[in-house]
Design a protein around this motif. Structure first.
Motif, PDB file in Angstrom:
ATOM      1  N   HIS A 162       9.203  47.092  42.268  1.00 24.58           N
ATOM      2  CA  HIS A 162       9.930  45.610  41.986  1.00 24.58           C
ATOM      3  C   HIS A 162       9.632  44.951  40.893  1.00 24.58           C
ATOM      4  CE1 HIS A 162      10.846  46.649  46.294  1.00 24.58           C
ATOM      5  NE2 HIS A 162      11.309  45.676  46.510  1.00 24.58           N
ATOM      6  N   VAL A 163       8.551  45.290  40.228  1.00 28.57           N
ATOM      7  CA  VAL A 163       8.405  44.729  39.033  1.00 28.57           C
ATOM      8  C   VAL A 163       9.442  45.345  37.906  1.00 28.57           C
ATOM      9  CG1 VAL A 163       7.106  44.572  36.691  1.00 28.57           C
ATOM     10  CG2 VAL A 163       5.974  44.235  39.127  1.00 28.57           C
ATOM     11  N   TYR A 164       9.709  46.623  38.157  1.00 24.41           N
ATOM     12  CA  TYR A 164      10.661  47.369  37.221  1.00 24.41           C
ATOM     13  C   TYR A 164      12.096  46.961  37.661  1.00 24.41           C
ATOM     14  CZ  TYR A 164      13.754  51.178  35.506  1.00 24.41           C
ATOM     15  OH  TYR A 164      14.572  51.897  34.983  1.00 24.41           O
ATOM     16  N   ILE A 165      12.414  46.664  39.026  1.00 25.09           N
ATOM     17  CA  ILE A 165      13.628  45.931  39.253  1.00 25.09           C
ATOM     18  C   ILE A 165      13.738  44.741  38.774  1.00 25.09           C
ATOM     19  CG2 ILE A 165      15.190  45.160  41.270  1.00 25.09           C
ATOM     20  CD1 ILE A 165      13.645  47.361  42.836  1.00 25.09           C
ATOM     21  N   PHE A 166      12.928  43.985  38.836  1.00 32.93           N
ATOM     22  CA  PHE A 166      12.739  42.446  37.814  1.00 32.93           C
ATOM     23  C   PHE A 166      13.177  42.802  36.597  1.00 32.93           C
ATOM     24  CE2 PHE A 166      10.144  40.191  34.967  1.00 32.93           C
ATOM     25  CZ  PHE A 166      10.920  38.965  34.956  1.00 32.93           C
ATOM     26  N   VAL A 167      12.551  43.543  35.769  1.00 41.02           N
ATOM     27  CA  VAL A 167      13.028  43.788  34.435  1.00 41.02           C
ATOM     28  C   VAL A 167      14.339  44.241  34.221  1.00 41.02           C
ATOM     29  CG1 VAL A 167      12.400  45.463  32.611  1.00 41.02           C
ATOM     30  CG2 VAL A 167      10.373  44.612  33.781  1.00 41.02           C
ATOM     31  N   LEU A 168      14.685  45.184  35.195  1.00 41.13           N
ATOM     32  CA  LEU A 168      16.231  45.556  35.031  1.00 41.13           C
ATOM     33  C   LEU A 168      17.274  44.265  35.277  1.00 41.13           C
ATOM     34  CD1 LEU A 168      16.340  48.887  36.633  1.00 41.13           C
ATOM     35  CD2 LEU A 168      16.652  48.491  34.384  1.00 41.13           C
ATOM     36  N   GLU A 169      17.058  43.583  36.334  1.00 37.81           N
ATOM     37  CA  GLU A 169      17.832  42.484  36.860  1.00 37.81           C
ATOM     38  C   GLU A 169      17.829  41.226  35.789  1.00 37.81           C
ATOM     39  OE1 GLU A 169      18.576  43.817  41.262  1.00 37.81           O
ATOM     40  OE2 GLU A 169      17.075  42.217  40.860  1.00 37.81           O
ATOM     41  N   SER A 170      16.288  40.930  35.478  1.00 34.36           N
ATOM     42  CA  SER A 170      16.203  39.567  34.822  1.00 34.36           C
ATOM     43  C   SER A 170      16.123  39.607  33.416  1.00 34.36           C
ATOM     44  CB  SER A 170      14.978  38.759  35.318  1.00 34.36           C
ATOM     45  OG  SER A 170      15.240  38.613  36.701  1.00 34.36           O
ATOM     46  N   ILE A 171      15.710  40.557  32.871  1.00 32.81           N
ATOM     47  CA  ILE A 171      15.614  40.778  31.332  1.00 32.81           C
ATOM     48  C   ILE A 171      16.747  41.844  30.828  1.00 32.81           C
ATOM     49  CG2 ILE A 171      14.204  41.847  29.497  1.00 32.81           C
ATOM     50  CD1 ILE A 171      11.832  41.043  31.321  1.00 32.81           C
ATOM     51  N   ARG A 172      17.132  43.031  31.364  1.00 32.71           N
ATOM     52  CA  ARG A 172      17.881  43.901  30.633  1.00 32.71           C
ATOM     53  C   ARG A 172      19.249  44.110  31.361  1.00 32.71           C
ATOM     54  NH1 ARG A 172      15.453  49.532  30.648  1.00 32.71           N
ATOM     55  NH2 ARG A 172      17.289  49.814  29.264  1.00 32.71           N
ATOM     56  N   TRP A 173      19.656  43.071  32.067  1.00 32.54           N
ATOM     57  CA  TRP A 173      20.874  43.096  33.015  1.00 32.54           C
ATOM     58  C   TRP A 173      22.244  43.326  32.173  1.00 32.54           C
ATOM     59  CZ3 TRP A 173      22.223  43.960  37.768  1.00 32.54           C
ATOM     60  CH2 TRP A 173      23.357  43.693  38.082  1.00 32.54           C
ATOM     61  N   THR A 174      22.399  42.693  31.084  1.00 34.23           N
ATOM     62  CA  THR A 174      23.575  42.968  30.269  1.00 34.23           C
ATOM     63  C   THR A 174      23.727  44.197  29.320  1.00 34.23           C
ATOM     64  OG1 THR A 174      22.560  41.501  28.609  1.00 34.23           O
ATOM     65  CG2 THR A 174      24.041  40.530  30.100  1.00 34.23           C
ATOM     66  N   GLN A 175      22.436  44.955  29.321  1.00 32.36           N
ATOM     67  CA  GLN A 175      22.541  46.260  28.529  1.00 32.36           C
ATOM     68  C   GLN A 175      23.444  46.915  29.339  1.00 32.36           C
ATOM     69  OE1 GLN A 175      18.579  47.122  27.545  1.00 32.36           O
ATOM     70  NE2 GLN A 175      18.294  45.232  26.454  1.00 32.36           N
TER      71      GLN A 175
ATOM     72  N   PRO B 214      23.609  35.325  35.628  1.00 33.63           N
ATOM     73  CA  PRO B 214      22.765  34.475  36.545  1.00 33.63           C
ATOM     74  C   PRO B 214      22.215  34.950  38.035  1.00 33.63           C
ATOM     75  CG  PRO B 214      24.606  33.256  35.402  1.00 33.63           C
ATOM     76  CD  PRO B 214      24.943  34.770  35.435  1.00 33.63           C
ATOM     77  N   MET B 215      23.360  35.362  38.605  1.00 30.58           N
ATOM     78  CA  MET B 215      22.779  36.201  39.948  1.00 30.58           C
ATOM     79  C   MET B 215      21.832  37.161  39.798  1.00 30.58           C
ATOM     80  SD  MET B 215      23.314  39.074  41.978  1.00 30.58           S
ATOM     81  CE  MET B 215      24.565  39.880  41.133  1.00 30.58           C
ATOM     82  N   ALA B 216      22.128  37.917  38.787  1.00 35.84           N
ATOM     83  CA  ALA B 216      21.037  39.030  38.675  1.00 35.84           C
ATOM     84  C   ALA B 216      19.655  38.635  38.183  1.00 35.84           C
ATOM     85  CB  ALA B 216      21.469  39.965  37.780  1.00 35.84           C
ATOM     86  N   TYR B 217      19.447  37.393  37.344  1.00 29.92           N
ATOM     87  CA  TYR B 217      18.388  36.860  36.895  1.00 29.92           C
ATOM     88  C   TYR B 217      17.536  36.415  38.158  1.00 29.92           C
ATOM     89  CZ  TYR B 217      15.594  33.715  33.987  1.00 29.92           C
ATOM     90  OH  TYR B 217      14.609  33.154  33.464  1.00 29.92           O
ATOM     91  N   ASN B 218      18.144  35.505  38.912  1.00 29.02           N
ATOM     92  CA  ASN B 218      17.530  34.998  39.907  1.00 29.02           C
ATOM     93  C   ASN B 218      17.293  36.045  41.132  1.00 29.02           C
ATOM     94  OD1 ASN B 218      16.946  33.681  42.423  1.00 29.02           O
ATOM     95  ND2 ASN B 218      18.852  32.192  42.429  1.00 29.02           N
TER      96      ASN B 218
END
Length: 129
Positions: free
Chosen positions: A17-30, A50-54
């Motif tokens: 779930h930390v990895y999913i956080f990284v993907l959604e909140s940090i790397r989403w637009t890559q 914004p939705m993915a970040y949240n």
């Protein structure tokens, strides 16, 4: 032994779930990330950022809850009610989120299985310990 296995699977679920956080909140637009989530193009990734970040932070908070539960269980022993309760809540919430994902359609079965398997195993083992 069951308690130790519960901690291992809870820890793996937290790390996922930390990895999913990284993907959604940090790397989403890559591109590699948004393609993984089935987003059609860069414009859609930008619009849904914004939705993915949240959503990523929800995953992080569940991981933190599981991590605190693990620490409490280790420090206070396997009879610790607070650690066990926090693990049951965090792992149960991760599992519930995976079940909700399944209701979004058949194409989400694989992601839901990835998201929910470790928490399911950890939850069952926590309840048995």
């Amino acid at each position: 032994m069951v308690g130790l296995l519960a901690l291992v699977f809870a820890g793996l679920a937290a790390l996922l779930h930390v990895y999913i956080f990284v993907l959604e909140s940090i790397r989403w637009t890559q591109p590699g990330t948004w393609k993984t989530f089935g987003v059609a193009d860069q414009g859609t990734a930008d619009a849904t950022r914004p939705m993915a970040y949240n959503q990523g932070f929800y995953n992080l908070f569940l991981a933190i809850g599981a991590a605190i539960g693990i620490v409490l269980w280790i420090v206070n022993g396997f009879d610790d009610v607070a650690g066990r309760t926090l693990l049951v809540f965090s792992l149960g919430s991760m599992l519930a989120a995976a079940l909700v994902l399944v209701t979004s359609g058949r194409r989400y079965l694989r992601p839901a299985a990835i998201q929910g398997t470790l928490p399911l195993i950890g939850l069952v083992l926590t309840l048995l310990a």
